[in-house]
Design an enzyme around this catalytic site. Structure first.
Site, PDB file in Angstrom:
ATOM      1  N   SER A 305      52.735  41.904  41.866  1.00  0.00           N
ATOM      2  CA  SER A 305      51.424  42.271  41.313  1.00  0.00           C
ATOM      3  C   SER A 305      50.515  41.059  41.395  1.00  0.00           C
ATOM      4  O   SER A 305      50.967  39.940  41.624  1.00  0.00           O
ATOM      5  CB  SER A 305      51.561  42.682  39.847  1.00  0.00           C
ATOM      6  OG  SER A 305      51.575  41.536  39.003  1.00  0.00           O
ATOM      7  N   ASP A 306      49.232  41.249  41.205  1.00  0.00           N
ATOM      8  CA  ASP A 306      48.358  40.097  41.019  1.00  0.00           C
ATOM      9  C   ASP A 306      48.305  39.797  39.514  1.00  0.00           C
ATOM     10  O   ASP A 306      48.863  40.520  38.682  1.00  0.00           O
ATOM     11  CB  ASP A 306      46.969  40.344  41.632  1.00  0.00           C
ATOM     12  CG  ASP A 306      46.226  39.031  41.916  1.00  0.00           C
ATOM     13  OD1 ASP A 306      46.647  37.976  41.404  1.00  0.00           O
ATOM     14  OD2 ASP A 306      45.215  39.058  42.633  1.00  0.00           O
ATOM     15  N   TRP A 307      47.631  38.734  39.187  1.00  0.00           N
ATOM     16  CA  TRP A 307      47.562  38.139  37.845  1.00  0.00           C
ATOM     17  C   TRP A 307      47.222  39.175  36.762  1.00  0.00           C
ATOM     18  O   TRP A 307      46.139  39.735  36.767  1.00  0.00           O
ATOM     19  CB  TRP A 307      46.494  37.046  37.902  1.00  0.00           C
ATOM     20  CG  TRP A 307      46.330  36.195  36.698  1.00  0.00           C
ATOM     21  CD1 TRP A 307      45.476  36.416  35.667  1.00  0.00           C
ATOM     22  CD2 TRP A 307      46.989  34.959  36.427  1.00  0.00           C
ATOM     23  NE1 TRP A 307      45.560  35.391  34.755  1.00  0.00           N
ATOM     24  CE2 TRP A 307      46.481  34.472  35.203  1.00  0.00           C
ATOM     25  CE3 TRP A 307      47.961  34.206  37.097  1.00  0.00           C
ATOM     26  CZ2 TRP A 307      46.904  33.277  34.638  1.00  0.00           C
ATOM     27  CZ3 TRP A 307      48.378  33.017  36.531  1.00  0.00           C
ATOM     28  CH2 TRP A 307      47.856  32.561  35.313  1.00  0.00           C
ATOM     29  N   ARG A 308      48.137  39.432  35.880  1.00  0.00           N
ATOM     30  CA  ARG A 308      47.973  40.325  34.712  1.00  0.00           C
ATOM     31  C   ARG A 308      47.641  41.769  35.079  1.00  0.00           C
ATOM     32  O   ARG A 308      47.193  42.541  34.220  1.00  0.00           O
ATOM     33  CB  ARG A 308      46.872  39.808  33.784  1.00  0.00           C
ATOM     34  CG  ARG A 308      47.205  38.517  33.113  1.00  0.00           C
ATOM     35  CD  ARG A 308      46.151  38.083  32.144  1.00  0.00           C
ATOM     36  NE  ARG A 308      46.249  38.807  30.882  1.00  0.00           N
ATOM     37  CZ  ARG A 308      45.590  38.454  29.783  1.00  0.00           C
ATOM     38  NH1 ARG A 308      44.804  37.406  29.795  1.00  0.00           N
ATOM     39  NH2 ARG A 308      45.719  39.148  28.695  1.00  0.00           N
ATOM     40  N   ASP A 309      47.807  42.123  36.341  1.00  0.00           N
ATOM     41  CA  ASP A 309      47.247  43.409  36.744  1.00  0.00           C
ATOM     42  C   ASP A 309      47.994  44.623  36.210  1.00  0.00           C
ATOM     43  O   ASP A 309      47.422  45.715  36.158  1.00  0.00           O
ATOM     44  CB  ASP A 309      47.094  43.482  38.268  1.00  0.00           C
ATOM     45  CG  ASP A 309      45.781  42.835  38.688  1.00  0.00           C
ATOM     46  OD1 ASP A 309      44.805  42.965  37.917  1.00  0.00           O
ATOM     47  OD2 ASP A 309      45.740  42.190  39.738  1.00  0.00           O
TER      48      ASP A 309
END
Ligand code: BGC
Length: 759
Positions: A305-309
């Site tokens: 995933s990307d950051w906090r997504d």
């Protein structure tokens, strides 16, 4: 109600995903697959879910310690309690190699004390060289690398970046960005290889091969992470992480090919787009993450995933009623690893979800299989930490020269009235403008820090534009007056007075560094103060050499109308100042070509591959009217094109067309020329693009020298995605253009039907 329906959907998925999980396993398990499965068989659910958990370095460092220090208790928790599989990033500015050695050694030491001794995979954004290691070789950003039209130099940059990333004891690089740089407003366009799908695809495959080499597990290569899958780069508003509307057909035509090619090039990992398309966040899209990525592209690496997504599926997108639902949706859709990254919530929820039967164990095993396999392939089990002595070339002169060459081949000469350039070295030059004396406008974001805001301090020994010019022609010949900051005039009168005493003005306009949402803008035009500086300087009548140092093509039409010469430097990296000075004073001949269309007006932002409808009406000027077109760029020498020939008049199914053209250096200087081949299909069932780049090459020619450049085209190279979402090449008439030469041919096929009934 919503929660109940989510539960039903997830139970349905449960049934389906068992089948999916099996169908995505390689047809024949390799020895490595068997080894991975044997390890998985020994793992508890907690250990498996730990592997899928990625936290940021802050989670295991002491609070507020400067410089940052690992916190032994927090690290122990991360490894022994949560069994985390991955750690990423840097909390603060770049570290030196020794510090990295300490950090990675401690992490891997902790991992070796856990029951199964599974090494941690550390990930970093080494997106134009190794961002977060002091003394590394920083290259031009991707938008500039694309302007070289030289896949060899991009490959070399990939090799060097991989070497220096491993020299920092890190095996995983969150690069390349394979998003299509379609919108000049988007603050991350500088991280892309430009606006053209073919350019992005070929540059992307080259850098991935450089990163991964022939053996990703040797001590000089790293796993690439193609990002951000898919359609991240084209938000309607141009602002980062805002909604995009992209029909599936266009998704496949323009955005997917770079990822498909990267999978073929062997990319080991992929990062997911933080945005939402047509209302569907990609982190929740089983269609994109499983059906297309695994089923169609046959990707079998890690999807992170990307950051906090995953959290944002609840907090921002509001498609999950709770954080726990968000985890269920994302993992069931196909996310293998969560860049959580600030806590262990993902870990806790996912264990609960498996125990409640809402995420099948088969999905967990599939994700963990992919993660462990990449860890084995990277050699992390045998060599969790590299040997400091293995990297004598880190930050070397040899590597610096490659960065210098890349910057030199990227910088794009857009105007050179009366051959005002190159300048003589014995003249007096006023250097002015906000980008003249800062490394931030050469390196951009992701340089030493996330925002690139410490480059003036940390790019030690590197030359700003001003310093490079001073070194080139001597301090006595250079007057410096900034004239303006990025958005305010500053001692304008002094700059104008200085201009009167100079023979030429090097006016450096553009942008300061920014990354992601911090770079959002409401107006593509250059701030008024910069234009005003240009207009006041123009009144002196001295020739203005306009240098644009910026991460995206800001509208500069009014200022630019007063320049005698214009150069686009994009973000040309640590050697960008020297490369520019070499070009300005004739020690290098420019050969860059625009990797994006340079717009003339803020409301006229078409890409060069516009539709015929966008060409405007015969009686108006509101069609495609950029300041400079994609692919445009001048040289100090001249080239002529002749003898464009096809090996046969028509192309038939299964055949290859050989295209050749003679390119002659008709000027007085040696120079490099990018030879770009475009085609247009005249009529097709989907309105054809006005023209599309299909091939390119870069050659070097001595004065008077002629070279024949050859390309091969097959029907596949002329394909497009039709209204049945199928990639097809339709029969019909084509035009092929190279330089100012054009030739027509037909593609004859009796196999490709379309909805219009055309053959
Ligand atoms: C960016 C990614 C990057 C990640 C890790 C995110 O905010 O969108 O491109 O790889 O952070 O730093």
């Amino acid at each position: 109600m919503k929660r109940i329906s989510i539960l039903i959907i997830s139970l349905l998925f449960f049934a389906v995903s068992g089948v999916m999980a099996q169908s995505h396993k390689p047809a024949q398990a390799s020895e490595l697959d068997k080894k991975v499965d044997a390890l998985i068989a020994k793992m508890t659910l907690e250990e498996k879910v730990g592997q899928m958990t990625e936290v940021t370095l802050d989670v295991v460092t002491k609070t507020n310690a400067s410089p940052h220090q690992l916190d032994a208790d927090k690290l122990k928790d991360a490894i022994m309690k949560y069994h985390v599989g991955s750690i990423l990033n840097v909390s603060g500015p770049a570290y030196d190699r020794n510090h990295w050695h300490d950090v990675i050694s401690s992490i891997q030491q902790a991992a070796s004390e856990d029951r199964l001794k599974i090494p941690v995979i550390y990930g970093i954004d080494a997106i134009h060289g190794v961002t977060y290691t002091l003394g590394s070789t920083l290259f031009p950003q991707e938008i500039a690398m694309a302007a070289t039209f030289n896949t060899d130099i991009v490959h070399q940059a990939g090799e060097i970046t991989a070497y220096e990333t491993r020299a920092s004891y890190i095996p995983w690089n969150y690069s390349p960005v394979l998003d299509l740089g379609k919108s000049p407003l988007w603050p991350r366009i500088y991280e892309t290889f430009g606006e053209d799908p073919y350019l992005v695809k070929t540059m992307g495959a080259s850098i991935i091969k450089g990163y991964q080499g022939n053996d990703v597990g040797d001590k000089y290569h790293v796993a690439a992470c193609m990002k951000h899958y898919l359609g991240y780069s084209y938000p309607l508003s141009g602002k980062d992480r805002t909604p995009a509307w992209i029909p599936d057909r266009y998704m496949r035509e323009y955005f997917l090919p770079s990822f498909a090619e990267a999978v073929k090039a062997g990319a080991k990992t992929i990062m997911i787009n933080s945005g939402e398309i047509n209302g569907v966040p990609i982190h929740a899209s089983k269609y994109m993450l499983t059906d297309v990525l695994r089923g169609e592209l046959h990707f079998d690496g890690i999807a992170v995933s990307d950051w906090r997504d995953i959290e944002y599926l609840h907090d921002r997108h509001h498609i999950a009623a709770t954080q726990k639902d968000a985890v269920m949706i994302a993992v069931n859709a196909g996310v293998d690893m969560s860049m959580v990254p600030l806590d262990y919530s993902f870990y806790t929820y996912l264990i609960e979800l498996v125990n409640e039967g809402k995420v099948p164990m088969s999905r967990i095993n599939e994700a963990v299989h992919r993660i462990l396999k990449v860890k084995y392939e990277l050699g992390l089990f045998e060599r969790p930490v590299g040997n400091p002595d293995d990297y004598p070339k880190f930050g070397s002169e040899e590597f610096r020269k490659v960065s210098l060459q890349a910057a030199t081949e990227a910088i794009t000469l857009l105007k050179n009235n009366n051959n005002v350039l190159p300048l003589k070295k014995n003249i007096k030059v006023l250097v002015t403008g906000p980008t003249a004396n800062t490394m931030r406008s050469l390196d951009g974001g992701w340089s030493y820090t996330w925002q690139g805001d410490l480059s003036d301090k940390l790019a030690t020994g590197k030359n700003t534009i001003l310093k490079a010019i001073q070194q080139k022609i001597g301090n006595d010949n250079v007057i410096y007056q900034p004239g303006a900051s990025f958005d305010k005039l500053q001692n304008l009168d002094d700059a104008v007075a200085a201009a009167k005493n100079a023979d030429a003005i090097v006016l450096c306009l553009g942008e300061l560094s920014y990354t992601e949402n911090v770079g959002n803008i409401d107006d593509l035009s250059l701030p008024a103060a910069q234009t005003q500086l240009a207009l006041e300087l123009a009144k002196t009548g001295k020739p203005i050499i306009l240098v644009l140092a910026e991460g995206r093509p800001r509208v500069v039409t009014e200022a630019e109308s007063h320049s005698a010469a214009t150069l686009m430097t994009y973000l040309s990296g640590n050697e960008g100042g020297d490369a520019l000075a070499n070009i300005l004073f004739g020690d290098a001949n420019p050969s860059g070509r625009l990797s994006v269309t340079y717009p003339k007006y803020p409301n006229s932002l078409n890409n060069y591959y516009r539709k015929n409808l966008e060409n405007g009406n015969p009686d108006d000027s509101h069609g495609y009217n950029p300041l400079y077109e994609f692919g445009f760029g001048l040289s100090y020498t001249t080239f002529s094109y002749s003898n464009l020939q096809l090996s046969k008049p028509d192309l038939k199914d299964g055949e290859t067309l050989t295209v050749s053209v003679d390119v002659k250096n008709t000027g007085q200087l040696e120079g490099k020329e990018s030879v770009l081949l475009y085609t247009s299909q005249l009529y097709a069932s989907i309105s054809p693009d006005f023209k599309r780049l299909r091939a390119y090459d870069k050659i070097d020619l001595k004065p008077g020298e002629t070279k024949t450049v050859t390309f091969k085209l097959t029907p596949k190279d002329l394909a497009f995605v039709n209204d049945l979402n199928k990639t097809v090449t339709e029969a019909g008439d084509f035009k092929l253009m190279i330089g100012d030469e054009t030739v027509g041919f037909k593609y004859i096929s009796n196999t490709v039907p379309s909805r219009t009934g055309k053959l």
